[in-house]
Write a protein that holds these residues in place. Structure first.
Motif, PDB file in Angstrom:
ATOM      1  N   PHE A   1      -8.482 -16.257  40.111  1.00 33.41           N
ATOM      2  CA  PHE A   1      -7.854 -17.413  39.482  1.00 33.41           C
ATOM      3  C   PHE A   1      -6.341 -17.259  39.599  1.00 33.41           C
ATOM      4  O   PHE A   1      -5.784 -16.257  39.177  1.00 33.41           O
ATOM      5  N   THR A   2      -5.659 -18.251  40.152  1.00 31.24           N
ATOM      6  CA  THR A   2      -4.208 -18.275  40.223  1.00 31.24           C
ATOM      7  C   THR A   2      -3.722 -19.033  38.990  1.00 31.24           C
ATOM      8  O   THR A   2      -4.101 -20.188  38.792  1.00 31.24           O
ATOM      9  N   VAL A   3      -2.896 -18.365  38.169  1.00 31.53           N
ATOM     10  CA  VAL A   3      -2.547 -18.932  36.863  1.00 31.53           C
ATOM     11  C   VAL A   3      -1.059 -18.770  36.545  1.00 31.53           C
ATOM     12  O   VAL A   3      -0.371 -17.947  37.138  1.00 31.53           O
ATOM     13  N   VAL A   4      -0.606 -19.551  35.577  1.00 32.73           N
ATOM     14  CA  VAL A   4       0.735 -19.389  35.022  1.00 32.73           C
ATOM     15  C   VAL A   4       0.698 -18.220  34.041  1.00 32.73           C
ATOM     16  O   VAL A   4      -0.369 -17.734  33.664  1.00 32.73           O
ATOM     17  N   ALA A   5       1.873 -17.758  33.622  1.00 33.28           N
ATOM     18  CA  ALA A   5       1.947 -16.675  32.647  1.00 33.28           C
ATOM     19  C   ALA A   5       1.211 -17.069  31.369  1.00 33.28           C
ATOM     20  O   ALA A   5       1.282 -18.217  30.928  1.00 33.28           O
ATOM     21  N   GLY A   6       0.476 -16.129  30.801  1.00 30.87           N
ATOM     22  CA  GLY A   6      -0.255 -16.387  29.567  1.00 30.87           C
ATOM     23  C   GLY A   6      -1.314 -15.336  29.334  1.00 30.87           C
ATOM     24  O   GLY A   6      -1.448 -14.384  30.108  1.00 30.87           O
ATOM     25  N   THR A   7      -2.057 -15.513  28.261  1.00 32.95           N
ATOM     26  CA  THR A   7      -3.165 -14.626  27.933  1.00 32.95           C
ATOM     27  C   THR A   7      -4.462 -15.404  28.096  1.00 32.95           C
ATOM     28  O   THR A   7      -4.625 -16.485  27.513  1.00 32.95           O
ATOM     29  N   TYR A   8      -5.370 -14.842  28.856  1.00 28.27           N
ATOM     30  CA  TYR A   8      -6.643 -15.488  29.162  1.00 28.27           C
ATOM     31  C   TYR A   8      -7.754 -14.638  28.547  1.00 28.27           C
ATOM     32  O   TYR A   8      -7.889 -13.460  28.864  1.00 28.27           O
ATOM     33  N   SER A   9      -8.527 -15.252  27.648  1.00 27.87           N
ATOM     34  CA  SER A   9      -9.461 -14.478  26.819  1.00 27.87           C
ATOM     35  C   SER A   9     -10.923 -14.875  26.949  1.00 27.87           C
ATOM     36  O   SER A   9     -11.787 -14.197  26.403  1.00 27.87           O
ATOM     37  N   HIS A  10     -11.210 -15.979  27.616  1.00 20.74           N
ATOM     38  CA  HIS A  10     -12.583 -16.473  27.714  1.00 20.74           C
ATOM     39  C   HIS A  10     -12.858 -17.021  29.113  1.00 20.74           C
ATOM     40  O   HIS A  10     -11.942 -17.442  29.812  1.00 20.74           O
ATOM     41  N   MET A  11     -14.130 -17.040  29.457  1.00 24.55           N
ATOM     42  CA  MET A  11     -14.592 -17.701  30.674  1.00 24.55           C
ATOM     43  C   MET A  11     -15.783 -18.570  30.315  1.00 24.55           C
ATOM     44  O   MET A  11     -16.492 -18.295  29.328  1.00 24.55           O
ATOM     45  N   ALA A  12     -16.003 -19.611  31.097  1.00 22.93           N
ATOM     46  CA  ALA A  12     -17.173 -20.462  30.937  1.00 22.93           C
ATOM     47  C   ALA A  12     -17.902 -20.531  32.273  1.00 22.93           C
ATOM     48  O   ALA A  12     -17.291 -20.410  33.332  1.00 22.93           O
TER      49      ALA A  12
END
Length: 112
Positions: free
Chosen positions: A65-76
């Protein structure tokens, strides 16, 4: 009665056949699976290719996943446009913008 290896593999393969697409989230995806979904930075949902189960474990190809800065805590997990459920994952903190890489897997333990 304990499940045989063949049964465990069959159940794991069946589970894998239910869906191949995943989304990444900054918090609980909610009942529809769309809340808190990542946006921006080239983000898009990713699909895995499942291998064949062995010893009741099935593993998919790596998702990037290409993403912006942040915290990613879940997937669906998705089957086309049908939401199958979500997972609370180990937090991935991205700073600056970058990639979150995940290799999905499932283990059938005989009690699911």
């Amino acid at each position: 009665m304990a499940a045989t290896t063949a049964t465990k593999n069959s159940m794991a393969d069946h589970w894998a056949s239910l869906g191949t697409t995943y989304s990444l989230h900054t918090a609980d995806p909610g009942g529809s699976g769309t809340s808190n979904e990542a946006t921006g930075g080239g983000y898009s949902r990713q699909s895995t290719t499942w291998g064949s189960a062995s010893a009741g474990v099935v593993t998919g190809s790596q998702l990037t996943f290409t993403v912006v800065a942040g915290t990613y805590s879940h997937m669906a997990r998705w089957n086309g446009g049908t939401y199958l459920g979500s997972f609370d994952t180990t937090d991935a903190v991205v700073s600056p913008a970058g990639e979150v890489k995940v290799t999905p897997s499932y283990t059938y333990n005989g009690t699911d």
